[in-house]
Design an enzyme around this catalytic site. Structure first.
Site, PDB file in Angstrom:
ATOM      1  N   TYR A 156       4.761  29.360  19.960  1.00  0.00           N
ATOM      2  CA  TYR A 156       3.346  29.223  19.619  1.00  0.00           C
ATOM      3  C   TYR A 156       3.020  27.813  19.136  1.00  0.00           C
ATOM      4  CZ  TYR A 156       2.233  34.013  20.622  1.00  0.00           C
ATOM      5  OH  TYR A 156       2.018  35.181  21.306  1.00  0.00           O
ATOM      6  N   GLN A 183     -10.110  37.020  27.041  1.00  0.00           N
ATOM      7  CA  GLN A 183      -8.735  37.370  26.694  1.00  0.00           C
ATOM      8  C   GLN A 183      -7.985  36.118  26.239  1.00  0.00           C
ATOM      9  OE1 GLN A 183      -6.944  39.914  29.990  1.00  0.00           O
ATOM     10  NE2 GLN A 183      -9.026  39.594  30.764  1.00  0.00           N
ATOM     11  N   ASN A 184      -8.612  34.957  26.420  1.00  0.00           N
ATOM     12  CA  ASN A 184      -7.952  33.684  26.122  1.00  0.00           C
ATOM     13  C   ASN A 184      -7.871  33.436  24.619  1.00  0.00           C
ATOM     14  OD1 ASN A 184      -7.869  33.474  28.862  1.00  0.00           O
ATOM     15  ND2 ASN A 184      -9.568  32.018  29.005  1.00  0.00           N
ATOM     16  N   HIS A 226      -8.139  39.033  22.155  1.00  0.00           N
ATOM     17  CA  HIS A 226      -6.706  38.895  21.857  1.00  0.00           C
ATOM     18  C   HIS A 226      -6.433  37.826  20.796  1.00  0.00           C
ATOM     19  CE1 HIS A 226      -5.922  40.685  26.110  1.00  0.00           C
ATOM     20  NE2 HIS A 226      -6.314  41.578  25.270  1.00  0.00           N
ATOM     21  N   CYS A 252       1.715  41.453   5.291  1.00  0.00           N
ATOM     22  CA  CYS A 252       0.530  42.048   4.643  1.00  0.00           C
ATOM     23  C   CYS A 252      -0.767  41.726   5.395  1.00  0.00           C
ATOM     24  CB  CYS A 252       0.430  41.566   3.190  1.00  0.00           C
ATOM     25  SG  CYS A 252      -0.034  39.830   3.042  1.00  0.00           S
ATOM     26  N   CYS A 302       4.290  33.689   3.137  1.00  0.00           N
ATOM     27  CA  CYS A 302       3.008  34.132   2.566  1.00  0.00           C
ATOM     28  C   CYS A 302       3.060  34.031   1.050  1.00  0.00           C
ATOM     29  CB  CYS A 302       2.751  35.564   3.015  1.00  0.00           C
ATOM     30  SG  CYS A 302       1.435  36.408   2.131  1.00  0.00           S
ATOM     31  N   CYS A 309       2.930  37.849  -0.545  1.00  0.00           N
ATOM     32  CA  CYS A 309       4.008  38.846  -0.408  1.00  0.00           C
ATOM     33  C   CYS A 309       5.317  38.255   0.085  1.00  0.00           C
ATOM     34  CB  CYS A 309       3.565  39.952   0.535  1.00  0.00           C
ATOM     35  SG  CYS A 309       3.736  39.516   2.276  1.00  0.00           S
ATOM     36  N   SER A 348      -6.487  38.425  36.049  1.00  0.00           N
ATOM     37  CA  SER A 348      -5.732  39.239  37.017  1.00  0.00           C
ATOM     38  C   SER A 348      -6.040  40.724  36.834  1.00  0.00           C
ATOM     39  CB  SER A 348      -4.239  39.003  36.800  1.00  0.00           C
ATOM     40  OG  SER A 348      -3.891  39.329  35.455  1.00  0.00           O
ATOM     41  N   ALA A 376     -12.832  28.847  39.560  1.00  0.00           N
ATOM     42  CA  ALA A 376     -14.043  29.069  38.751  1.00  0.00           C
ATOM     43  C   ALA A 376     -14.810  27.777  38.507  1.00  0.00           C
ATOM     44  CB  ALA A 376     -13.649  29.707  37.420  1.00  0.00           C
TER      45      ALA A 376
HETATM   46  C1  BV8 Z   1      -2.132  48.060  23.360  1.00  0.00           C
HETATM   47  C2  BV8 Z   1      -2.380  37.296  23.292  1.00  0.00           C
HETATM   48  C3  BV8 Z   1      -1.699  50.045  22.123  1.00  0.00           C
HETATM   49  C4  BV8 Z   1      -1.027  36.791  22.955  1.00  0.00           C
HETATM   50  C5  BV8 Z   1      -2.189  38.922  25.119  1.00  0.00           C
HETATM   51  C6  BV8 Z   1      -2.191  51.076  30.422  1.00  0.00           C
HETATM   52  C7  BV8 Z   1      -1.561  50.887  31.585  1.00  0.00           C
HETATM   53  C8  BV8 Z   1      -0.530  49.979  31.594  1.00  0.00           C
HETATM   54  C9  BV8 Z   1      -0.142  49.260  30.470  1.00  0.00           C
HETATM   55  C10 BV8 Z   1      -0.773  49.467  29.314  1.00  0.00           C
HETATM   56  C11 BV8 Z   1      -1.792  50.349  29.284  1.00  0.00           C
HETATM   57  N1  BV8 Z   1      -2.251  50.339  28.012  1.00  0.00           N
HETATM   58  C12 BV8 Z   1      -1.565  49.458  27.251  1.00  0.00           C
HETATM   59  C13 BV8 Z   1      -0.633  48.908  28.028  1.00  0.00           C
HETATM   60  C14 BV8 Z   1       0.288  47.945  27.567  1.00  0.00           C
HETATM   61  C15 BV8 Z   1      -0.254  46.526  27.591  1.00  0.00           C
HETATM   62  C16 BV8 Z   1      -0.572  46.113  28.995  1.00  0.00           C
HETATM   63  O1  BV8 Z   1      -1.700  46.159  29.440  1.00  0.00           O
HETATM   64  N2  BV8 Z   1       0.492  45.667  29.694  1.00  0.00           N
HETATM   65  C17 BV8 Z   1       0.301  45.155  31.070  1.00  0.00           C
HETATM   66  C18 BV8 Z   1       1.203  43.954  31.257  1.00  0.00           C
HETATM   67  C19 BV8 Z   1       0.582  46.226  32.056  1.00  0.00           C
HETATM   68  N3  BV8 Z   1      -1.403  46.359  26.717  1.00  0.00           N
HETATM   69  C20 BV8 Z   1      -1.144  46.114  25.400  1.00  0.00           C
HETATM   70  O2  BV8 Z   1      -0.037  46.063  24.917  1.00  0.00           O
HETATM   71  C21 BV8 Z   1      -2.356  45.943  24.505  1.00  0.00           C
HETATM   72  N4  BV8 Z   1      -2.185  46.720  23.307  1.00  0.00           N
HETATM   73  O3  BV8 Z   1      -2.364  48.690  24.349  1.00  0.00           O
HETATM   74  O4  BV8 Z   1      -1.777  48.615  22.158  1.00  0.00           O
HETATM   75  C22 BV8 Z   1      -2.213  50.367  20.823  1.00  0.00           C
HETATM   76  C23 BV8 Z   1      -3.461  50.927  20.731  1.00  0.00           C
HETATM   77  C24 BV8 Z   1      -3.947  51.257  19.475  1.00  0.00           C
HETATM   78  C25 BV8 Z   1      -3.155  51.000  18.327  1.00  0.00           C
HETATM   79  C26 BV8 Z   1      -1.901  50.392  18.466  1.00  0.00           C
HETATM   80  C27 BV8 Z   1      -1.432  50.032  19.714  1.00  0.00           C
HETATM   81  C28 BV8 Z   1      -2.487  44.464  24.020  1.00  0.00           C
HETATM   82  C29 BV8 Z   1      -2.662  43.534  25.162  1.00  0.00           C
HETATM   83  C30 BV8 Z   1      -2.856  42.096  24.640  1.00  0.00           C
HETATM   84  C31 BV8 Z   1      -1.583  41.285  24.645  1.00  0.00           C
HETATM   85  N5  BV8 Z   1      -1.853  39.886  24.273  1.00  0.00           N
HETATM   86  N6  BV8 Z   1      -2.466  37.632  24.700  1.00  0.00           N
HETATM   87  C32 BV8 Z   1      -0.718  35.428  23.541  1.00  0.00           C
HETATM   88  O5  BV8 Z   1      -1.552  34.888  24.295  1.00  0.00           O
HETATM   89  O6  BV8 Z   1       0.342  34.909  23.210  1.00  0.00           O
HETATM   90  S1  BV8 Z   1      -2.316  39.319  26.782  1.00  0.00           S
HETATM   91  C33 BV8 Z   1      -2.405  37.801  27.628  1.00  0.00           C
HETATM   92  O7  BV8 Z   1      -1.955  38.079  28.940  1.00  0.00           O
HETATM   93  C34 BV8 Z   1      -3.773  37.208  27.781  1.00  0.00           C
HETATM   94  O8  BV8 Z   1      -4.554  37.312  26.629  1.00  0.00           O
HETATM   95  C35 BV8 Z   1      -4.328  38.028  28.961  1.00  0.00           C
HETATM   96  O9  BV8 Z   1      -4.863  39.240  28.511  1.00  0.00           O
HETATM   97  C36 BV8 Z   1      -3.079  38.326  29.766  1.00  0.00           C
HETATM   98  C37 BV8 Z   1      -2.985  37.436  30.966  1.00  0.00           C
HETATM   99  O10 BV8 Z   1      -3.932  37.931  31.873  1.00  0.00           O
HETATM  100  P1  BV8 Z   1      -5.014  36.917  32.503  1.00  0.00           P
HETATM  101  O11 BV8 Z   1      -5.757  36.220  31.424  1.00  0.00           O
HETATM  102  O12 BV8 Z   1      -5.763  37.701  33.503  1.00  0.00           O
HETATM  103  O13 BV8 Z   1      -4.093  35.805  33.185  1.00  0.00           O
HETATM  104  P2  BV8 Z   1      -3.014  35.945  34.356  1.00  0.00           P
HETATM  105  O14 BV8 Z   1      -2.109  34.805  34.189  1.00  0.00           O
HETATM  106  O15 BV8 Z   1      -2.436  37.333  34.413  1.00  0.00           O
HETATM  107  O16 BV8 Z   1      -3.882  35.759  35.689  1.00  0.00           O
HETATM  108  C38 BV8 Z   1      -4.603  34.573  35.864  1.00  0.00           C
HETATM  109  C39 BV8 Z   1      -5.614  34.882  36.965  1.00  0.00           C
HETATM  110  O17 BV8 Z   1      -6.431  33.721  37.137  1.00  0.00           O
HETATM  111  C40 BV8 Z   1      -4.962  35.187  38.316  1.00  0.00           C
HETATM  112  O18 BV8 Z   1      -5.591  36.305  38.908  1.00  0.00           O
HETATM  113  C41 BV8 Z   1      -5.208  33.905  39.137  1.00  0.00           C
HETATM  114  O19 BV8 Z   1      -5.369  34.176  40.505  1.00  0.00           O
HETATM  115  C42 BV8 Z   1      -6.511  33.430  38.518  1.00  0.00           C
HETATM  116  N7  BV8 Z   1      -6.766  31.973  38.617  1.00  0.00           N
HETATM  117  C43 BV8 Z   1      -5.857  30.959  38.637  1.00  0.00           C
HETATM  118  N8  BV8 Z   1      -6.520  29.750  38.702  1.00  0.00           N
HETATM  119  C44 BV8 Z   1      -7.859  30.040  38.703  1.00  0.00           C
HETATM  120  C45 BV8 Z   1      -8.020  31.460  38.631  1.00  0.00           C
HETATM  121  N9  BV8 Z   1      -9.225  32.058  38.603  1.00  0.00           N
HETATM  122  C46 BV8 Z   1     -10.322  31.242  38.659  1.00  0.00           C
HETATM  123  N10 BV8 Z   1     -10.252  29.867  38.708  1.00  0.00           N
HETATM  124  C47 BV8 Z   1      -9.045  29.240  38.743  1.00  0.00           C
HETATM  125  N11 BV8 Z   1      -9.012  27.917  38.796  1.00  0.00           N
HETATM  126 ZN    ZN Z   2       1.827  38.598   3.058  1.00  0.00          ZN
END
Ligand code: BV8
Ligand code: ZN
Length: 250
Positions: free
Chosen positions: A68, A102-103, A120, A131, A148, A151, A190, A231
Site C-alpha cells: 500500500y 470502486q477506485n 471500497h 479498534c 494505534c 489500543c 470489469s 474512456a
Molecule cells: C464482501 C479495495 C462479504 C482494496 C477492492 C458473489 C459472487 C462472487 C464473489 C463474491 C460474491 N460476493 C462477494 C464475493 C467476494 C468478493 C468478490 O466479488 N470477488 C470477486 C473477485 C469474484 N467480494 C468481496 O469480497 C466484497 N466483500 O462481499 O464481503 C461481507 C458482507 C457483509 C459483511 C461482511 C462481509 C469486497 C469487495 C471489495 C474488495 N476491495 N479494492 C484495494 O484496492 O487494495 S476490489 C478492487 O478490485 C477494486 O476496488 C475493484 O472493485 C476491483 C477491480 O475491478 P475493476 O475496478 O473493474 O478493475 P479491473 O482491473 O478488474 O478491470 C479493469 C477494466 O477496465 C477492464 O474491464 C478493462 O477492459 C477496462 N479498461 C482498461 N483500460 C480502460 C478500460 N476501460 C475504459 N478505459 C480504459 N482506458
Molecule cells: Zn486501535
C-alpha cells in the site's frame, strides 16, 4: 454524424438521474495499473486480491503495508485524465448525476468531482486494524505500519478488503441511486467484483438504460449499450454529442 446511436443521445439528453459507476479502467489513462494488469517490480509475483485481504494482513502485515505504501507513491504521481474531467463536467451541469467508484485513488476529486461515493475506501486514509479508529496519514516511505495510540493495534489502509463488508452509508446511497437511475454509465470496470457489480443489475431491473464504456467485453455486455474504447477518448466525445452547445466541456 457523431458515431453514437441517435436514440442513445436522446435518452441521455432526457435523463434526469444518471448513475456514473467507475472502476480501475477509468484511471488507466492516468498511468495507474488496473487489477488485471500484471503488477510491476517486486510486486509482480503477487495477485492484488491475494494482498487485499484481512488474512494476508494478519499473516504478514509488513508486506501488505509496504504494498500500500508503494501504491500511495504511485498514486501520488498521477493526474486525472479526460475521462475524470468529463465526469466532473457532467456532475457540474447535471444535478441528477451521482458518481460511485470502486477506485481507491483520488483522481475524481482532483478532477473537480464532488460527493464521490467511494465503495471500497481510499488508499490515502488510515485506520487501526484492531479498534478501527481513524489514524493519520504517514510518509509514504515508512516501511512498517505504526501503532494505534488508543489500543496499540497496527495501522492499515482504510480500504475495503476482499471478504469485508462495504461501508453501509456509501452502499445504501449507491443502491438507492441505482434504483432511481434513468441511465447508468458504467466506465472502466470489469463488473466482476461484488456487490459493486450488482449496481447496474439493480438499475436495469428498475428500467434504466445501461451504457458501458470499456475497450474489452465484460459480463455486463449482454444488458448494456456497449461503447468499445478507452474512456478518456469516448466520454468527452459522448458528452459533446449529447450536449452539442458545448455547455459541458469548457
Ligand atoms: C464482501 C479495495 C462479504 C482494496 C477492492 C458473489 C459472487 C462472487 C464473489 C463474491 C460474491 N460476493 C462477494 C464475493 C467476494 C468478493 C468478490 O466479488 N470477488 C470477486 C473477485 C469474484 N467480494 C468481496 O469480497 C466484497 N466483500 O462481499 O464481503 C461481507 C458482507 C457483509 C459483511 C461482511 C462481509 C469486497 C469487495 C471489495 C474488495 N476491495 N479494492 C484495494 O484496492 O487494495 S476490489 C478492487 O478490485 C477494486 O476496488 C475493484 O472493485 C476491483 C477491480 O475491478 P475493476 O475496478 O473493474 O478493475 P479491473 O482491473 O478488474 O478491470 C479493469 C477494466 O477496465 C477492464 O474491464 C478493462 O477492459 C477496462 N479498461 C482498461 N483500460 C480502460 C478500460 N476501460 C475504459 N478505459 C480504459 N482506458
Ligand atoms: Zn486501535
Amino acid at each position: 454524424m457523431t458515431g453514437f446511436a441517435p436514440e442513445l443521445l436522446e435518452t441521455l439528453r432526457r435523463a434526469e438521474r444518471i448513475l456514473i459507476s467507475t472502476g480501475a479502467g477509468c484511471s488507466a489513462e492516468s498511468g495507474l495499473p488496473t487489477f488485471r494488469d500484471p503488477q510491476q517490480g517486486l510486486w509482480a509475483k503477487y495477485r492484488p486480491q491475494d494482498l487485499a485481504t484481512p488474512d494476508a494482513f494478519a499473516r504478514d502485515p509488513e508486506t501488505v503495508w509496504r504494498w500500500y505504501q508503494w501504491r500511495r507513491r504511485v498514486h501520488a504521481d498521477v493526474a486525472p485524465n479526460a475521462a475524470h474531467r468529463a465526469i466532473a463536467a457532467m456532475q457540474a451541469q447535471l444535478s441528477g448525476a451521482t458518481l460511485v467508484t470502486q477506485n481507491v485513488d483520488r483522481l475524481h476529486e482532483l478532477a473537480g468531482s464532488r460527493a464521490v461515493i467511494h465503495l471500497h475506501g481510499s488508499v490515502f486514509r488510515n485506520k487501526c486494524a484492531a479498534c478501527g479508529v481513524p489514524m493519520p496519514e504517514v510518509p509514504h516511505d515508512l516501511e512498517s505500519p505504526p501503532r494505534c495510540d488508543s489500543c496499540g493495534g497496527l495501522c492499515r489502509p482504510d480500504v475495503v478488503w476482499f471478504g469485508e463488508g462495504l461501508p453501509q452509508e456509501e452502499w445504501r446511497a449507491a443502491a438507492e441511486a441505482a434504483e432511481a437511475a434513468d441511465v447508468v454509465l458504467s466506465v472502466g470496470t470489469s463488473s466482476t467484483v461484488y456487490p459493486a457489480a450488482e449496481l447496474p443489475v439493480i438499475a436495469k431491473r428498475a428500467g434504466a438504460l445501461i451504457v458501458q464504456i470499456n475497450p474489452a467485453p465484460t459480463p455486463l455486455d449482454r444488458v448494456a449499450h456497449n461503447l468499445r474504447g478507452p474512456a478518456g477518448e469516448i466520454l468527452p466525445k459522448l458528452l459533446a454529442a449529447v450536449w452539442p452547445s458545448g455547455v459541458l466541456l469548457q
